[in-house]
Design a protein around this motif. Sequence first.
Motif, PDB file in Angstrom:
ATOM      1  N   ARG A  24       2.868  18.617 -12.985  1.00 37.63           N
ATOM      2  CA  ARG A  24       3.963  19.382 -13.573  1.00 37.63           C
ATOM      3  C   ARG A  24       3.802  19.485 -15.078  1.00 37.63           C
ATOM      4  O   ARG A  24       4.015  20.552 -15.667  1.00 37.63           O
ATOM      5  CB  ARG A  24       5.291  18.721 -13.224  1.00 37.63           C
ATOM      6  N   PHE A  25       3.375  18.378 -15.685  1.00 35.18           N
ATOM      7  CA  PHE A  25       3.166  18.394 -17.133  1.00 35.18           C
ATOM      8  C   PHE A  25       2.065  19.390 -17.515  1.00 35.18           C
ATOM      9  O   PHE A  25       2.218  20.162 -18.469  1.00 35.18           O
ATOM     10  CB  PHE A  25       2.808  16.988 -17.604  1.00 35.18           C
ATOM     11  N   LEU A  26       0.934  19.376 -16.751  1.00 31.80           N
ATOM     12  CA  LEU A  26      -0.169  20.290 -17.059  1.00 31.80           C
ATOM     13  C   LEU A  26       0.249  21.750 -16.853  1.00 31.80           C
ATOM     14  O   LEU A  26      -0.099  22.631 -17.651  1.00 31.80           O
ATOM     15  CB  LEU A  26      -1.378  19.961 -16.192  1.00 31.80           C
ATOM     16  N   VAL A  27       1.008  21.996 -15.767  1.00 28.74           N
ATOM     17  CA  VAL A  27       1.451  23.362 -15.505  1.00 28.74           C
ATOM     18  C   VAL A  27       2.405  23.845 -16.589  1.00 28.74           C
ATOM     19  O   VAL A  27       2.311  24.987 -17.071  1.00 28.74           O
ATOM     20  CB  VAL A  27       2.108  23.443 -14.115  1.00 28.74           C
ATOM     21  N   MET A  28       3.312  22.999 -16.984  1.00 29.93           N
ATOM     22  CA  MET A  28       4.260  23.390 -18.027  1.00 29.93           C
ATOM     23  C   MET A  28       3.554  23.623 -19.352  1.00 29.93           C
ATOM     24  O   MET A  28       3.878  24.570 -20.083  1.00 29.93           O
ATOM     25  CB  MET A  28       5.330  22.307 -18.175  1.00 29.93           C
ATOM     26  N   ARG A  29       2.561  22.771 -19.660  1.00 26.73           N
ATOM     27  CA  ARG A  29       1.825  22.974 -20.911  1.00 26.73           C
ATOM     28  C   ARG A  29       1.043  24.282 -20.862  1.00 26.73           C
ATOM     29  O   ARG A  29       0.984  25.030 -21.850  1.00 26.73           O
ATOM     30  CB  ARG A  29       0.884  21.788 -21.148  1.00 26.73           C
ATOM     31  N   TRP A  30       0.406  24.594 -19.696  1.00 28.65           N
ATOM     32  CA  TRP A  30      -0.324  25.862 -19.550  1.00 28.65           C
ATOM     33  C   TRP A  30       0.629  27.038 -19.685  1.00 28.65           C
ATOM     34  O   TRP A  30       0.309  28.038 -20.336  1.00 28.65           O
ATOM     35  CB  TRP A  30      -1.017  25.886 -18.193  1.00 28.65           C
ATOM     36  N   PHE A  31       1.803  26.920 -19.074  1.00 29.31           N
ATOM     37  CA  PHE A  31       2.779  28.010 -19.146  1.00 29.31           C
ATOM     38  C   PHE A  31       3.240  28.225 -20.581  1.00 29.31           C
ATOM     39  O   PHE A  31       3.386  29.378 -21.025  1.00 29.31           O
ATOM     40  CB  PHE A  31       3.969  27.699 -18.247  1.00 29.31           C
ATOM     41  N   ARG A  32       3.462  27.141 -21.308  1.00 29.04           N
ATOM     42  CA  ARG A  32       3.882  27.285 -22.711  1.00 29.04           C
ATOM     43  C   ARG A  32       2.785  27.935 -23.546  1.00 29.04           C
ATOM     44  O   ARG A  32       3.070  28.769 -24.420  1.00 29.04           O
ATOM     45  CB  ARG A  32       4.258  25.912 -23.277  1.00 29.04           C
ATOM     46  N   TYR A  70       0.836  -1.216   0.000  1.00 25.88           N
ATOM     47  CA  TYR A  70       0.000   0.000   0.000  1.00 25.88           C
ATOM     48  C   TYR A  70       0.863   1.255   0.000  1.00 25.88           C
ATOM     49  O   TYR A  70       0.584   2.211  -0.739  1.00 25.88           O
ATOM     50  CB  TYR A  70      -0.931  -0.017   1.211  1.00 25.88           C
ATOM     51  N   LEU A  71       1.915   1.228   0.823  1.00 25.35           N
ATOM     52  CA  LEU A  71       2.789   2.398   0.873  1.00 25.35           C
ATOM     53  C   LEU A  71       3.511   2.616  -0.448  1.00 25.35           C
ATOM     54  O   LEU A  71       3.650   3.758  -0.915  1.00 25.35           O
ATOM     55  CB  LEU A  71       3.806   2.231   2.014  1.00 25.35           C
ATOM     56  N   ARG A  72       3.947   1.501  -1.074  1.00 30.55           N
ATOM     57  CA  ARG A  72       4.578   1.638  -2.394  1.00 30.55           C
ATOM     58  C   ARG A  72       3.593   2.175  -3.433  1.00 30.55           C
ATOM     59  O   ARG A  72       3.935   3.046  -4.242  1.00 30.55           O
ATOM     60  CB  ARG A  72       5.134   0.278  -2.828  1.00 30.55           C
ATOM     61  N   PHE A  73       2.383   1.660  -3.395  1.00 34.85           N
ATOM     62  CA  PHE A  73       1.352   2.135  -4.342  1.00 34.85           C
ATOM     63  C   PHE A  73       1.041   3.614  -4.108  1.00 34.85           C
ATOM     64  O   PHE A  73       0.909   4.396  -5.070  1.00 34.85           O
ATOM     65  CB  PHE A  73       0.099   1.281  -4.183  1.00 34.85           C
ATOM     66  N   ARG A  74       0.932   4.004  -2.838  1.00 29.82           N
ATOM     67  CA  ARG A  74       0.650   5.405  -2.520  1.00 29.82           C
ATOM     68  C   ARG A  74       1.792   6.300  -2.990  1.00 29.82           C
ATOM     69  O   ARG A  74       1.551   7.392  -3.549  1.00 29.82           O
ATOM     70  CB  ARG A  74       0.453   5.555  -1.016  1.00 29.82           C
ATOM     71  N   LEU A  75       3.026   5.858  -2.792  1.00 31.14           N
ATOM     72  CA  LEU A  75       4.170   6.654  -3.256  1.00 31.14           C
ATOM     73  C   LEU A  75       4.175   6.771  -4.773  1.00 31.14           C
ATOM     74  O   LEU A  75       4.445   7.842  -5.330  1.00 31.14           O
ATOM     75  CB  LEU A  75       5.466   6.008  -2.753  1.00 31.14           C
ATOM     76  N   SER A  76       3.838   5.647  -5.447  1.00 36.22           N
ATOM     77  CA  SER A  76       3.798   5.678  -6.912  1.00 36.22           C
ATOM     78  C   SER A  76       2.717   6.625  -7.412  1.00 36.22           C
ATOM     79  O   SER A  76       2.913   7.384  -8.374  1.00 36.22           O
ATOM     80  CB  SER A  76       3.566   4.262  -7.447  1.00 36.22           C
ATOM     81  N   VAL A  77       1.539   6.596  -6.742  1.00 39.66           N
ATOM     82  CA  VAL A  77       0.450   7.502  -7.140  1.00 39.66           C
ATOM     83  C   VAL A  77       0.848   8.953  -6.917  1.00 39.66           C
ATOM     84  O   VAL A  77       0.584   9.827  -7.756  1.00 39.66           O
ATOM     85  CB  VAL A  77      -0.831   7.151  -6.356  1.00 39.66           C
ATOM     86  N   THR A  78       1.480   9.243  -5.792  1.00 35.64           N
ATOM     87  CA  THR A  78       1.910  10.623  -5.503  1.00 35.64           C
ATOM     88  C   THR A  78       2.919  11.103  -6.542  1.00 35.64           C
ATOM     89  O   THR A  78       2.837  12.238  -7.036  1.00 35.64           O
ATOM     90  CB  THR A  78       2.518  10.694  -4.105  1.00 35.64           C
ATOM     91  N   ILE A  79       3.864  10.227  -6.884  1.00 31.01           N
ATOM     92  CA  ILE A  79       4.858  10.600  -7.903  1.00 31.01           C
ATOM     93  C   ILE A  79       4.178  10.819  -9.248  1.00 31.01           C
ATOM     94  O   ILE A  79       4.482  11.775  -9.987  1.00 31.01           O
ATOM     95  CB  ILE A  79       5.945   9.508  -8.002  1.00 31.01           C
ATOM     96  N   GLY A  80       3.207   9.937  -9.573  1.00 28.63           N
ATOM     97  CA  GLY A  80       2.487  10.092 -10.842  1.00 28.63           C
ATOM     98  C   GLY A  80       1.682  11.383 -10.873  1.00 28.63           C
ATOM     99  O   GLY A  80       1.663  12.110 -11.888  1.00 28.63           O
ATOM    100  N   GLN A  81       0.989  11.717  -9.765  1.00 31.07           N
ATOM    101  CA  GLN A  81       0.238  12.962  -9.707  1.00 31.07           C
ATOM    102  C   GLN A  81       1.147  14.175  -9.833  1.00 31.07           C
ATOM    103  O   GLN A  81       0.807  15.142 -10.527  1.00 31.07           O
ATOM    104  CB  GLN A  81      -0.539  13.030  -8.390  1.00 31.07           C
ATOM    105  N   SER A  82       2.298  14.134  -9.180  1.00 29.94           N
ATOM    106  CA  SER A  82       3.241  15.245  -9.294  1.00 29.94           C
ATOM    107  C   SER A  82       3.723  15.421 -10.727  1.00 29.94           C
ATOM    108  O   SER A  82       3.809  16.544 -11.241  1.00 29.94           O
ATOM    109  CB  SER A  82       4.430  15.014  -8.362  1.00 29.94           C
ATOM    110  N   ALA A  83       3.998  14.287 -11.380  1.00 29.45           N
ATOM    111  CA  ALA A  83       4.462  14.364 -12.768  1.00 29.45           C
ATOM    112  C   ALA A  83       3.369  14.908 -13.684  1.00 29.45           C
ATOM    113  O   ALA A  83       3.622  15.761 -14.548  1.00 29.45           O
ATOM    114  CB  ALA A  83       4.926  12.983 -13.231  1.00 29.45           C
ATOM    115  N   ILE A  84       2.125  14.431 -13.482  1.00 27.31           N
ATOM    116  CA  ILE A  84       1.010  14.914 -14.309  1.00 27.31           C
ATOM    117  C   ILE A  84       0.751  16.394 -14.061  1.00 27.31           C
ATOM    118  O   ILE A  84       0.532  17.182 -14.999  1.00 27.31           O
ATOM    119  CB  ILE A  84      -0.250  14.071 -14.028  1.00 27.31           C
TER     120      ILE A  84
END
Length: 256
Positions: free
Chosen positions: A42-50, A26-40
């Motif tokens: 960041r991607f959305l923010v960078m696309r909006w900024f561009r 569960y902790l590994r899955f939660r960490l993976s989800v948090t990392i995935g959300q951060s990446a997504i």
Amino acid sequence: AAVDRTRECLLKCQANVIARQCRRSYLRFRLSVTIGQSAIRRFLVMRWFRKVKASRLTLENKLRTLQSMVIKYRDEAASLAHLFADGRLPKALQPISSLEHYELNIAPDLLGEGGCALPLLRSSVQRANELASDVDAMERRVAEAERNEIARQEEDRALRAELGIKYDEYAPMVESLRKNLRRVADQCENSDALKLEIQHPYTYSKWDQVHEPENVVENVLDSDDERVYRTVAPEIDLTLCDGAICFISAIEIDSG
């Protein structure tokens, strides 16, 4: 009994191991989800900024283009003005001398669905005109106050010359009289015509209706003929300022 106790201990160990493994998963899955959300994110923010940066560059390029076009238009208008003898455009062509003049002089029905191109300029000019009107009104009030002050000083000098040594003795009385006169003048200036109505209806005999048809009380307010209503003084109801408290200096009924 020993076998059952051993089996129970093994089952507890298995349960503990499975619980730890589930918690670790569960902790590994939660960490993976948090990392995935951060990446997504960041991607959305960078696309909006561009997108914002690209839109900003596009708008700046369009503004530079418009600026160059306005400058070119102003130069062409100046060239057109040089074709006239006095070097100025006639009054009929003044609205096309520049974009500002065109925006300020264009008719409202020609603005189109999008409105004017320089709304801030139009609103600023309107506000400036309003302020200019306020300044003119204030200057008129100041000039009137100065004239009143000059007239008061001249009146004081004339009164001092006329009263002589008695001026200081009569000064409080004169000032009180002036205040009363100013108060009465202000009340007269704020006065208004009163609404006149006949207080109650009148009845007339057949003889009066035949021999004196004009001798009716209603004609008191409509005619100034001396033959009108000579019998009895009519009762007139005065509507005073819609029932509010008011000051009455005089009542004069002007027939007709």
